[in-house]
Design an enzyme around this catalytic site. Structure first.
Site, mmCIF file in Angstrom:
data_model
loop_
_atom_site.group_PDB
_atom_site.id
_atom_site.type_symbol
_atom_site.label_atom_id
_atom_site.label_comp_id
_atom_site.label_asym_id
_atom_site.label_seq_id
_atom_site.Cartn_x
_atom_site.Cartn_y
_atom_site.Cartn_z
ATOM 1 N N TRP A 167 0.841 -1.185 0.000
ATOM 2 C CA TRP A 167 0.000 0.000 0.000
ATOM 3 C C TRP A 167 0.889 1.253 0.000
ATOM 4 C CZ3 TRP A 167 -0.405 3.795 3.905
ATOM 5 C CH2 TRP A 167 -1.328 4.800 3.609
ATOM 6 N N ASP A 335 -14.783 10.173 0.264
ATOM 7 C CA ASP A 335 -15.450 9.421 1.328
ATOM 8 C C ASP A 335 -16.039 10.347 2.400
ATOM 9 O OD1 ASP A 335 -16.194 7.369 2.932
ATOM 10 O OD2 ASP A 335 -14.185 6.530 3.214
ATOM 11 N N ARG A 411 -10.448 -2.935 7.305
ATOM 12 C CA ARG A 411 -10.898 -1.540 7.370
ATOM 13 C C ARG A 411 -12.365 -1.492 7.827
ATOM 14 N NH1 ARG A 411 -11.449 3.582 3.313
ATOM 15 N NH2 ARG A 411 -10.171 4.992 4.487
ATOM 16 N N LYS A 444 -15.520 8.057 -8.406
ATOM 17 C CA LYS A 444 -14.290 7.389 -7.979
ATOM 18 C C LYS A 444 -14.745 6.081 -7.345
ATOM 19 C CE LYS A 444 -10.425 7.899 -4.723
ATOM 20 N NZ LYS A 444 -9.716 8.842 -3.857
ATOM 21 N N TRP A 445 -14.506 4.976 -8.040
ATOM 22 C CA TRP A 445 -15.007 3.655 -7.629
ATOM 23 C C TRP A 445 -13.904 2.972 -6.839
ATOM 24 C CZ3 TRP A 445 -19.431 0.962 -10.222
ATOM 25 C CH2 TRP A 445 -19.611 -0.345 -9.755
ATOM 26 N N ASP A 446 -14.085 2.904 -5.542
ATOM 27 C CA ASP A 446 -13.007 2.425 -4.676
ATOM 28 C C ASP A 446 -13.239 0.961 -4.273
ATOM 29 O OD1 ASP A 446 -10.694 2.587 -3.165
ATOM 30 O OD2 ASP A 446 -11.260 4.460 -2.199
ATOM 31 N N ASN A 448 -11.534 -1.249 -1.033
ATOM 32 C CA ASN A 448 -10.510 -1.129 0.001
ATOM 33 C C ASN A 448 -10.297 -2.347 0.874
ATOM 34 O OD1 ASN A 448 -9.527 1.520 -0.436
ATOM 35 N ND2 ASN A 448 -11.476 2.326 0.286
ATOM 36 N N CYS A 484 -10.091 2.702 -8.311
ATOM 37 C CA CYS A 484 -9.182 2.909 -7.180
ATOM 38 C C CYS A 484 -9.311 1.691 -6.280
ATOM 39 C CB CYS A 484 -9.595 4.176 -6.439
ATOM 40 S SG CYS A 484 -8.723 4.441 -4.884
ATOM 41 N N ASP A 506 -2.100 5.784 -3.263
ATOM 42 C CA ASP A 506 -2.525 6.712 -2.209
ATOM 43 C C ASP A 506 -1.369 7.610 -1.792
ATOM 44 O OD1 ASP A 506 -5.152 6.075 -2.034
ATOM 45 O OD2 ASP A 506 -5.031 4.957 -0.149
HETATM 46 C C1 GLA Z 1 -9.001 4.753 -0.170
HETATM 47 C C2 GLA Z 1 -8.600 5.584 -1.361
HETATM 48 C C3 GLA Z 1 -8.346 7.005 -0.926
HETATM 49 C C4 GLA Z 1 -9.590 7.550 -0.280
HETATM 50 C C5 GLA Z 1 -10.016 6.656 0.874
HETATM 51 C C6 GLA Z 1 -11.350 7.080 1.416
HETATM 52 O O1 GLA Z 1 -7.941 4.608 0.713
HETATM 53 O O2 GLA Z 1 -7.474 5.049 -1.984
HETATM 54 O O3 GLA Z 1 -7.967 7.790 -2.021
HETATM 55 O O4 GLA Z 1 -10.613 7.634 -1.238
HETATM 56 O O5 GLA Z 1 -10.125 5.304 0.478
HETATM 57 O O6 GLA Z 1 -11.772 6.270 2.450
#
Ligand code: GLA
Length: 701
Positions: A167, A335, A411, A444-446, A448, A484, A506
């Site tokens: 990361w 977020d 998370r 922005k499609w995340d 995590n 993302c 990030d």
């Molecule tokens: C991830 C993304 C960040 C941000 C956070 C928000 O870590 O990579 O850019 O959008 O989530 O929780």
């Protein structure tokens, strides 16, 4: 079936296949071959005889090596028939060829497995390989492995450049000789991950930026991969690339088929920059959705490193005012805008606007943003659910879990089971409702977290994700999407065929970004590589850097800002605004032209040039303190050697380094130099101090 050789000719690459006792073999992969070349002679010229410690009829290095045949490497195909291991003996039964594609069909008599291996010509220097398996027998077949590509490496390949990462530290490259063993690189988190095992370069030992033969290999798949570089005891190299499967995940009933993802194979005999030209051109022309019609890439301001979760309508409106004042074109709320999400432990899945933060919904903010001349973007993480969410309380069984067992989080979140139609429909409806109710230009499609517990669903979940994005895009084709995954955890050409950009990391620290973007450089065009100016100190590394340096580094990508202009000094804001204006002036060149890495040998020096016909823009950056005052000269590639160029150092100049620049007026007006001189001799620039970057503007006279 009488022929013994088949050739697949691309504009800049050629592959020649041959019939062997089992699967087809590959006798040539490289630069275009003369049409008159005698393929039989090539086969003989490239064949080795048997040596002492081998089977009397050694199995050839084929495109589908299997175990138990005297082949001692890792098989490309492993299946269980009716739950039991079997020895396979696939025999070539059919070949179909048209101008751009060749497909080999093989059959295994015992199990009824029918395998099709397909190679096609995709772009100038790019071939695409894929495979499929059909159960033509009467027993269930469990697929343990089916490589998309099993590539016997051409004799000229002596080294590989592979990637690793974590990361905020993606794409760390390492160049090694082909090992005399297996070098495996699998991902197991339900996504490619930060490790970069889905990207590989295979090349001559001395392949440089501008010379030497090189292959680029990429598995276009957003789930787990299994990648292997293997050298045998005789010094022959192979690569296997495919999706990684858990045993039991793919079980084919009689008549069923299984397609594996594509591998994109790039070739160049003009070194790393030649390969970069081939791969990034391919992404532009054959991968990205409707790239030819894209408008200029707007400058983003993203709220994440500006406000984090500390947002509400008033704060965001203030941020939007400050964003517009420095030249931002797209305002992205990251977020924190939905449900009860005031930190990262809650509310994923509740994709409704928080009434606490936005008493009148999102529309007043969007209207404000638009009045300021920007369009609006929004962060979502649609594949996830927080245990503390209305969605989870209503449907606790919608996440991927093992019945009766704990539900381990990452998370603080779980993964939705998108294979269930009602779950995918629900997510689609939630996103559709957002996009239908508001003018949202960009998502922005995340993503995590990793996929666990493993419940034999990784592969199907990836296909379900594609189906979800495809359905959403069919209803909202104008909305741009960014992929993302905590930064660069899910970057691949299958995702890029549905998206408009990727979040490369990030880590916005410019020193780290220079290295990370160097890793992505051979594979991603600048316009899809999200690249932002972050705050100082950087929240990930804690390092303080000057705005001038941060802004110059962020220009070489899809530029954005991820910091609060109100937290900057007047001077920093002015510097940032000046660089955003420069980006707008040059983005046609950056995003329309070819970009090349500059061949800089000194550690700590990074350089890139984007060349678009008459104009070019280069950056050269130094991260650490130079050993010598006379730092390496900067040679500029990609230019027309016969042309004369006006070469200017574009202002604003780096604050400290500018004092060491002689004849400033001449650098400001521009020096007239030939492309040949620039490529051979280059420019002597003040590149002594850490965190210095120069922009070089080049215009043909
Ligand atoms: C991830 C993304 C960040 C941000 C956070 C928000 O870590 O990579 O850019 O959008 O989530 O929780």
């Amino acid at each position: 079936m009488a022929e013994r050789y088949w050739r697949l000719d691309g504009e800049d690459v050629c592959a020649v296949f041959t019939r062997t006792s089992g699967a087809p073999g590959l006798i040539y992969l490289g630069a275009p071959l003369d049409p008159a070349e005698d393929l039989d002679a090539i086969a003989t010229a490239s064949a080795r005889g048997r040596h002492e410690s081998q089977a009397d009829a050694p199995p050839p290095l084929s495109l589908l090596p299997v175990g138990g045949t005297g082949f001692l490497g890792t098989p490309a195909l492993e299946i269980l028939a009716d739950g039991r291991g079997v020895t396979l003996d696939p025999v070539l039964t059919d070949i179909r060829q048209d101008a751009g594609e060749i497909a080999f069909t093989l059959k295994d008599a015992r199990t009824g497995a029918e395998i099709e291996l397909t190679w096609c010509r995709a772009s100038a220097g790019i071939l695409v390989a894929s495979a499929s398996l059909r159960n033509g027998g009467d027993m269930p077949l469990t697929v343990a492995r089916l490589a998309s590509l099993a590539l016997p490496l051409p004799g000229w390949v002596s080294h590989v450049t592979r990637y690793s990462g974590r990361w905020a530290g993606e794409m760390r490259s390492e160049t090694l000789p082909i090992p005399r063993a297996a070098l495996a690189h699998d991902s197991r988190g339900g996504r490619p991950g930060f490790g970069g095992g889905n990207w590989l370069l295979a090349h001559e030992a001395d392949a440089g930026m501008e010379h030497g033969r090189i292959l680029g290999l990429h598995l276009a798949w957003s789930g787990d991969h299994a990648s292997l570089v293997e050298g045998d005891a005789d010094g022959r190299g192979r690569v296997l690339l495919g999706c990684r499967l858990d045993i039991g995940e793919i079980v084919l009933a009689p008549g069923e088929s299984f397609d594996v993802p594509e591998v994109h194979i790039g070739f160049s005999d003009r070194g790393r920059n030649g390969l970069r030209h081939a791969m990034t051109g391919h992404v532009r022309h054959a991968v990205l959705p409707g790239r030819a019609d894209w408008p200029p890439r707007r400058v983003h301001l993203n709220s994440w490193e500006a406000l984090g979760f500390d947002m509400d309508e008033a704060k965001l409106m203030r941020l939007a005012d400050d964003a517009a004042a420095i030249g931002i074109e797209r305002f992205v709320v990251d977020d924190g805008w939905f449900g009860s999400r005031r930190d990262d432990r809650t509310s994923l899945g509740d994709w409704t606007v928080s009434p606490d933060l936005f008493p009148d919904g999102l529309d007043p903010l969007i209207a404000h943003v638009e009045k300021l001349g920007m369009d609006f973007g929004l962060w979502v993480e649609p594949e996830m659910v927080s245990p503390d969410s209305d969605l989870y309380r209503a449907h606790p069984d919608w996440c991927i879990h093992k019945p009766g067992a704990d539900r381990p989080t990452q998370r603080g979140q779980l993964v939705l089971d998108l294979m269930r139609a009602e779950v995918a429909d629900h997510v689609l409806c939630a996103l559709d409702a957002l996009l239908s109710a508001h003018r949202i230009a960009y998502l922005k499609w995340d993503h995590n977290r990793d996929l666990f517990p493993r419940t034999l669903k990784g592969h199907a979940q990836t296909l379900a994700l594609y189906a979800l994005i495809d359905r959403l895009r069919a209803v909202h084709p104008a909305v741009e999407i960014e992929s993302c995954a905590s930064g660069g955890g899910r970057i691949d050409y299958a995702m890029l065929s549905r998206c408009h950009r990727v979040w490369a990391s990030d880590n916005n620290d410019p020193i780290e970004r220079l290295r990370i973007n160097t890793g992505w450089g051979p594979f991603l065009p600048l316009e899809v590589t999200g690249n932002h100016v972050g705050p100082s100190p950087n929240p990930v590394t804690g390092r303080r850097t000057e705005m001038d340096f941060r802004a110059k580094v962020a220009m070489f990508g899809h530029m954005g800002v991820e910091a609060d202009p109100a937290a900057m000094t007047e001077e920093e804001r002015a510097s940032l605004a000046a660089h955003l204006a420069l980006y707008k002036a040059w983005r046609g060149v950056l995003h329309g032209g070819d970009s090349y890495a500059l061949d800089l040998r000194e550690p700590g020096l990074f350089g890139q040039i984007a060349v678009d016909g008459e104009k070019a823009l280069a950056i050269v950056a130094r991260t650490d303190f130079a050993a010598d005052f006379n730092a390496e000269r900067v040679r500029l590639c990609g230019l027309d050697p016969a042309a004369i160029y006006r070469v200017r150092l574009i202002e604003p100049w780096p604050p400290k380094a500018r004092h060491y620049l002689p004849d400033r007026d001449r650098w400001r007006d521009g020096l007239l130099l030939s492309g040949a001189y620039l490529a051979r001799e280059g420019l002597a620039l003040p590149l002594v101090h850490p965190e210095t970057a120069w922009l070089i503007g080049i215009e043909k006279q």
